[in-house]
Design an enzyme around this catalytic site. Structure first.
Site, short mmCIF file in Angstrom:
data_model
loop_
_atom_site.label_atom_id
_atom_site.label_comp_id
_atom_site.label_asym_id
_atom_site.label_seq_id
_atom_site.Cartn_x
_atom_site.Cartn_y
_atom_site.Cartn_z
N LYS A 183 0.86 -1.18 0.00
CA LYS A 183 0.00 0.00 0.00
C LYS A 183 0.90 1.24 0.00
O LYS A 183 1.47 1.62 1.02
CB LYS A 183 -0.91 0.06 1.23
CG LYS A 183 -1.98 1.17 1.10
CD LYS A 183 -2.45 1.71 2.44
CE LYS A 183 -1.59 2.81 2.95
NZ LYS A 183 -1.63 4.06 2.12
N GLU A 258 9.55 1.53 10.91
CA GLU A 258 10.54 2.60 10.79
C GLU A 258 9.75 3.89 10.91
O GLU A 258 8.96 4.24 10.03
CB GLU A 258 11.28 2.52 9.44
CG GLU A 258 12.56 3.33 9.41
CD GLU A 258 12.34 4.79 9.08
OE1 GLU A 258 12.25 5.60 10.04
OE2 GLU A 258 12.25 5.13 7.90
N CYS A 297 13.24 11.28 6.65
CA CYS A 297 13.24 10.78 8.03
C CYS A 297 14.59 10.96 8.69
O CYS A 297 14.68 11.12 9.91
CB CYS A 297 12.80 9.32 8.07
SG CYS A 297 13.88 8.19 7.16
N GLU A 400 9.16 15.80 15.24
CA GLU A 400 9.58 15.71 13.83
C GLU A 400 8.73 16.66 12.98
O GLU A 400 7.52 16.48 12.84
CB GLU A 400 9.43 14.27 13.34
CG GLU A 400 10.04 14.05 11.97
CD GLU A 400 9.97 12.59 11.55
OE1 GLU A 400 10.90 12.13 10.87
OE2 GLU A 400 9.00 11.91 11.90
#
Length: 506
Positions: A183, A258, A297, A400
């Site tokens: 996906k 992750e 990331c 983040e």
């Protein structure tokens, strides 16, 4: 570009060897973030489409040839896929740039890295021994530990590096003999759809590769909880990753996560003792923070610089950041593209606003740029931003941002630098800049981050494991550990001279 009403919806769900529309008939427009105009329309799948794709993958694993195909043949197919990626590099690189908002050059590099991943896992699996012999202490016992595929893998990928992140999951899953349903992010699905076509062209058996385009709260959630899925691998945000782990728990399936990072880039004064060293450290700090508009990331979003060089370093950093040319990635000379969506830009703006209210000093950026021919007003552009005088209590330092925002903190001692760098709930990556080899090794050894770069930032090797500590996740991608994620181990114990045990009377 054609008006979105003239675009024909593509059948982008692939299950059991058939391209099809969503069961519900729903579709989604895919927008070019450089001008917010639709350039494609895809099928919007849901739980029903997911069930069909998982069923196809289950049949292919239980009844099809792929899990039992010799590793040499599996490796050969992966190499054919790499060749097709090289063949279609220009087309795929352009599509990746349009889909995700990055420059075409970044898109081309991504495709090169995708091809490298397929080659690496092909070579790795082809070179392996058939099993690890275990000494049972008797010539009449043959004992070996062998690897077997996990089964049906649910692969959920992010929007920032659509094809690259997909390849880090698909290549090892196939090398290990699994079947899968992937996906992609609902806002950047196009190159992953294209990859499924290449896998088919390369000769992958029917049902091994399946894709469902659609949102995470329906497709992703169903994949994570599905009883016929044996492993779920997710790359994305912490909140979504937590939900994936919770959904997978009742069926006790393997889970690889992750979940991003808040990555420090530590610069010691001795790295800037020469003009060349200073120039390189500044240039790499820009690369660490602003490549792909900071939507990475592993972005070095926290600059932690020694106090004695801080003023000069930050001044030069801001001067160069102001010169970064924003625009559509297909335009010549453009160095940085837009953010991926209006929602993402609004998120970045909220972080900058909160930082300024909490006392940060704006050195550059902090706003939407003026429109230009290469930078339409409708695009989701945001200027590279440097926030000085930051501290750990600020949201922009703790959380983040995933945008072109660099925060600056300072230190005086090595111990203080390490403490600041480790003062995060994430632990994905970090950088250390110093001219002292001993210090480099000491600091790198003390950092609680999955990848540490010394006098560099952002390179990765397919042969090296990629993963993090803390809330950056639980899985490992790339390297031998990346292949191991998609395998189970089996101990086969063969008694060549069986005899009665005689433990019981009778």
């Amino acid at each position: 570009m054609a008006d979105s009403t003239a675009l024909r919806a593509r059948d982008t769900i692939y299950a059991g060897g058939e391209w099809r529309a969503a069961v519900s008939g729903a579709t989604r427009e895919i927008l070019d973030p450089a001008d917010a105009r639709a350039f494609a329309v895809v099928a919007e799948g849901d739980e029903k489409d997911t069930d069909l794709a998982v069923a196809a993958a289950r049949r292919a694993f239980d009844e099809g040839p792929w899990p039992r195909t010799p590793v040499t043949e599996r490796a050969a197919l992966l190499r054919r896929v790499a060749g097709l990626l090289v063949r279609d590099r220009e087309e795929l690189g352009l599509l990746e740039a349009q889909d995700a908002g990055k420059t075409v050059e970044e898109g081309r590099v991504d495709i090169d890295c995708v091809a490298d991943a397929f080659r690496y896992f092909a070579d790795l699996v082809a070179a392996e021994a058939p099993g690890r012999v275990v000494d049972a202490g008797s010539p009449d016992i043959h004992s070996v530990v062998v690897h077997e595929p996990v089964g049906v893998c649910a692969l959920i990928t992010p929007w920032n590096y659509p094809l690259l992140q997909a390849s880090w999951k698909i290549a090892p899953a196939l090398a290990a003999g699994n079947t899968f349903v992937v996906k992609p992010s609902e806002i950047t699905p196009m190159t992953t759809v294209a990859l499924i076509g290449l896998l088919t062209e390369a000769g992958l058996p029917v049902g091994v590769a399946n894709i469902v385009t659609g949102p995470g709260h329906t497709v992703g959630a169903r994949m994570a909880e599905h009883p016929d899925v044996d492993l779920v691998s997710f790359t994305g945000g912490l909140v979504s990753g937590t939900k994936v782990a919770q959904a997978a728990a009742p069926t006790v399936k393997k889970v690889a996560l992750e979940l991003g990072g808040k990555n420090p880039n530590v610069v010691f004064a001795d790295a800037c003792a020469t003009e060349e060293g200073f120039d390189t450290a500044v240039d790499q700090a820009l690369n660490a923070a602003f490549i792909h508009s900071g939507q990475v990331c592993s972005a070095g979003a926290r600059l932690i610089v020694e106090e004695s060089v801080r003023d000069r370093f930050v001044a030069e950093l801001a001067r160069r950041a102001e010169k970064i040319r924003l625009g559509r990635g297909t335009e010549d000379g453009v160095e940085c593209g837009p953010l991926v969506s209006a929602q993402q830009r609004e998120k970045v703006e909220s972080y900058v606003d909160s930082a300024l209210k909490e006392g940060a000093v704006l050195r550059c950026g902090g706003k939407r740029p003026e429109p230009a021919p290469e930078r339409p007003a409708s695009g989701y552009f945001y200027e590279p931003t440097v926030l000085d005088r930051c501290h750990r209590e600020m949201r922009v330092v703790r959380e983040e941002v995933f945008g072109p925002v660099l925060t600056v903190e300072t230190f005086r001692t090595e111990d203080e630098a390490v403490a600041l760098a480790n003062d995060t709930e994430y632990g994905l990556a970090g950088g250390v800049w110093t001219a002292d080899p001993g210090r480099a090794r000491r600091v790198a050894g003390r950092l609680r981050h999955g990848t540490v770069w010394i006098n560099d930032f952002h390179p990765y090797l397919p042969q090296a494991e990629w993963g993090g500590f803390g809330k950056s996740g639980t899985g490992r991608e790339l390297g031998p550990a990346g292949l191991a994620e998609y395998r189970e181990t089996k101990h086969v114990y063969q008694n060549l001279a069986p005899a009665p045990v005689r433990w019981f009377r009778g």
